[in-house]
Scaffold this active site. Structure first.
Site, PDB file in Angstrom:
ATOM      1  N   TYR A  97       0.858  -1.193   0.000  1.00 28.26           N
ATOM      2  CA  TYR A  97       0.000   0.000   0.000  1.00 28.26           C
ATOM      3  C   TYR A  97       0.890   1.237   0.000  1.00 28.26           C
ATOM      4  O   TYR A  97       1.854   1.309   0.759  1.00 28.26           O
ATOM      5  CB  TYR A  97      -0.858  -0.004   1.268  1.00 28.26           C
ATOM      6  CG  TYR A  97      -1.743   1.216   1.440  1.00 28.26           C
ATOM      7  CD1 TYR A  97      -2.854   1.403   0.639  1.00 28.26           C
ATOM      8  CD2 TYR A  97      -1.464   2.167   2.415  1.00 28.26           C
ATOM      9  CE1 TYR A  97      -3.685   2.513   0.800  1.00 28.26           C
ATOM     10  CE2 TYR A  97      -2.278   3.284   2.595  1.00 28.26           C
ATOM     11  CZ  TYR A  97      -3.395   3.449   1.780  1.00 28.26           C
ATOM     12  OH  TYR A  97      -4.200   4.551   1.946  1.00 28.26           O
ATOM     13  N   ASP A 194       9.492   3.887  -0.831  1.00 29.50           N
ATOM     14  CA  ASP A 194       8.446   4.448   0.013  1.00 29.50           C
ATOM     15  C   ASP A 194       8.801   4.076   1.458  1.00 29.50           C
ATOM     16  O   ASP A 194       8.540   2.972   1.916  1.00 29.50           O
ATOM     17  CB  ASP A 194       7.089   3.874  -0.410  1.00 29.50           C
ATOM     18  CG  ASP A 194       5.953   4.428   0.441  1.00 29.50           C
ATOM     19  OD1 ASP A 194       6.238   5.204   1.379  1.00 29.50           O
ATOM     20  OD2 ASP A 194       4.786   4.074   0.189  1.00 29.50           O
ATOM     21  N   LYS A 222       4.619   9.382   8.575  1.00 28.73           N
ATOM     22  CA  LYS A 222       4.412   8.734   9.877  1.00 28.73           C
ATOM     23  C   LYS A 222       5.446   9.137  10.943  1.00 28.73           C
ATOM     24  O   LYS A 222       5.321  10.190  11.539  1.00 28.73           O
ATOM     25  CB  LYS A 222       4.353   7.217   9.686  1.00 28.73           C
ATOM     26  CG  LYS A 222       3.178   6.814   8.760  1.00 28.73           C
ATOM     27  CD  LYS A 222       2.800   5.382   8.890  1.00 28.73           C
ATOM     28  CE  LYS A 222       1.888   4.934   7.771  1.00 28.73           C
ATOM     29  NZ  LYS A 222       0.514   4.698   8.131  1.00 28.73           N
TER      30      LYS A 222
HETATM   31  C1  LIG Z   1       4.122   2.600   2.985  1.00 27.76           C
HETATM   32  C2  LIG Z   1       3.037   3.627   3.000  1.00 27.76           C
HETATM   33  N1  LIG Z   1       3.049   4.580   2.071  1.00 27.76           N
HETATM   34  C3  LIG Z   1       2.114   5.548   2.048  1.00 27.76           C
HETATM   35  C4  LIG Z   1       1.102   5.565   2.973  1.00 27.76           C
HETATM   36  C5  LIG Z   1       0.061   6.652   2.931  1.00 27.76           C
HETATM   37  O1  LIG Z   1       0.276   7.513   4.005  1.00 27.76           O
HETATM   38  P1  LIG Z   1      -0.923   8.438   4.567  1.00 27.76           P
HETATM   39  O2  LIG Z   1      -1.903   7.539   5.236  1.00 27.76           O
HETATM   40  O3  LIG Z   1      -0.223   9.376   5.500  1.00 27.76           O
HETATM   41  O4  LIG Z   1      -1.516   9.140   3.387  1.00 27.76           O
HETATM   42  C6  LIG Z   1       1.049   4.592   3.959  1.00 27.76           C
HETATM   43  C7  LIG Z   1      -0.031   4.588   4.967  1.00 27.76           C
HETATM   44  O5  LIG Z   1      -0.287   3.640   5.662  1.00 27.76           O
HETATM   45  C8  LIG Z   1       2.043   3.588   3.971  1.00 27.76           C
HETATM   46  O6  LIG Z   1       2.034   2.621   4.890  1.00 27.76           O
END
Ligand SMILES: Cc1ncc(COP(=O)(O)O)c(C=O)c1O
Length: 398
Positions: A97, A194, A222
């Site tokens: 995700y 990511d 995060k």
């Molecule tokens: C690896 C990863 N990338 C992107 C995101 C998206 O982040 P946000 O929820 O702050 O939009 C998440 C969210 O869980 C994530 O785990």
């Protein structure tokens, strides 16, 4: 609300690396917003201070821009990769995700029959976005090579969590990250790590600092703000300079609340705490204690289970021990037992998200006593689950 207290490992899906309402963070935020908040013109001194820290710590990041969420960061990374290469397609990995936008929201925690098939997560997604995102298996370098060969000079970017955590935990096999780096160099593809979960949590420089592999772009979120809404995209100067935050840049970047002083202050306080070196020592040690304790418990219970994780992240899957190298391997997890076990934990004051495959996060505020209590609750919860006939367990889709 009901007067109960919980030891929280869900940690709001992961931002809390220091803990809820961590005093140094809260105090810095309060002091800062008495002085300053948001102007919407240019860049603030605080933002520059934070940018310098990110650049100093994250090996591949030469320049960085701040936004509010991880989804924004991955969206910007995709758009920048497309602009820089003039190509349309992306590669992502099954089970992962990267945020809520159409570009990457396919084949996340797919049902078994949809693994490797076309699996958009939401109604309303543009077909063109779904179909331009190719899906490969994590750790299968040959599969990625094949996907790239089948789409010559069309792949703009490969995006991955260097340690996928949206499905619990899968570790990269030796050579996989290096192989992706070589492939991207050879084919002119933008490699995007990511690190929204892994950045700062696993190392102050992200997993890239541990693995010694430098992506072209990195997304962060995060743990960068210990619970405040701040995220970042950073990377090679030549790519970052394409953003319109610089005269002549033609890749659009904006956001009314980007780099709000409260969030920048939270991030500065968080990173300064990480810089002491104490946080990672503590959370890695507790993570190891938790995994070892859980392994002992499932061994005593004599049930098929696999305990895995990395650093402060841990997860107990209810499946026979065996290789866990890609999402397909996790289809062996007994989702009903996984959720039921966590419901039992909640009854005993331990909060792990009762959702299939979700990981747990240890923070700097957790103590050895918390681990002891959690392991006790784990043993009791497991016993309660095993005492329940399996045909009474709720069945959930994987
Ligand atoms: C690896 C990863 N990338 C992107 C995101 C998206 O982040 P946000 O929820 O702050 O939009 C998440 C969210 O869980 C994530 O785990």
């Amino acid at each position: 609300m009901d007067g109960k207290r919980y030891i929280d490992y869900h940690a709001a899906f992961g931002p809390f690396i220091l803990g809820h309402c961590y005093p140094d963070v809260v105090e810095r935020v309060v002091a800062t917003i008495r002085e300053t908040d948001l102007y919407g013109i240019s860049t603030t001194e605080l933002e520059v201070e934070l940018a310098k820290k990110v650049v100093a710590h994250v090996p591949s990041v030469e320049q960085v821009l701040f936004c509010c969420t991880g989804s924004e960061a991955t969206f910007h990374a995709v758009r920048l990769a497309r602009a820089a290469t003039g190509r349309r397609k992306l590669v992502k990995f099954q089970g992962c995700y990267h945020g809520w936008h159409d570009y990457l929201l396919r084949n996340v925690l797919s049902a078994p029959e949809l693994v490797g098939q076309r699996d958009p997560v939401s109604a309303g997604m543009l077909d063109e976005a779904v179909d331009n995102t190719l899906v490969c298996d994590f750790n299968d370098l040959e599969g990625v090579e094949r996907a790239v060969r089948a789409n010559p000079e069309q792949v703009a970017g490969i995006i991955l969590e260097p340690i996928p955590h949206n499905l619990g935990c899968i570790l990269p096999q030796p050579g996989f990250l290096e192989g992706l780096r070589r492939l991207c160099d050879r084919e002119g593809i933008v490699l995007i790590f990511d690190e929204v979960i892994t950045g700062f949590r696993h190392h102050i420089g992200g997993v890239q600092a541990l693995a010694g592999v430098r992506p072209d772009l990195t997304t962060l979120g995060k743990a960068i703000g210990n619970g405040f809404p701040i995220a970042a995209i950073g990377g090679k100067r030549e790519l970052m300079q394409r953003f319109n935050t610089r005269p002549g840049g033609n890749v659009y970047f904006a956001g009314t609340f980007n780099a709000h002083a409260s969030c920048v202050a939270a991030s500065l306080a968080t990173i300064e705490t990480l810089e002491t070196g104490k946080v990672h020592d503590h959370i890695f040690r507790l993570g190891e204690r938790m995994r070892t304790g859980l392994r002992d418990i499932v061994a005593r219970a004599g049930i098929p289970a696999a305990v895995t994780g990395f650093g402060s992240v841990y997860v107990l899957y209810f499946m026979p021990d065996g290789p866990i190298t890609r999402y397909r391997d996790l289809l062996r997890n007994d989702a009903g037992r996984f959720v039921r076990y966590r419901q039992e934990l909640i009854k005993r004051g331990v909060f792990e998200m009762p959702m299939n495959l979700k990981r747990n996060h240890i923070s700097f505020s957790h103590t050895d006593a918390d681990i002891d209590r959690t392991l006790e609750a784990a043993e009791d919860s497991l016993r309660a689950v095993l005492d329940t006939p399996s045909n009474c367990l709720p069945r959930r889709r994987a």
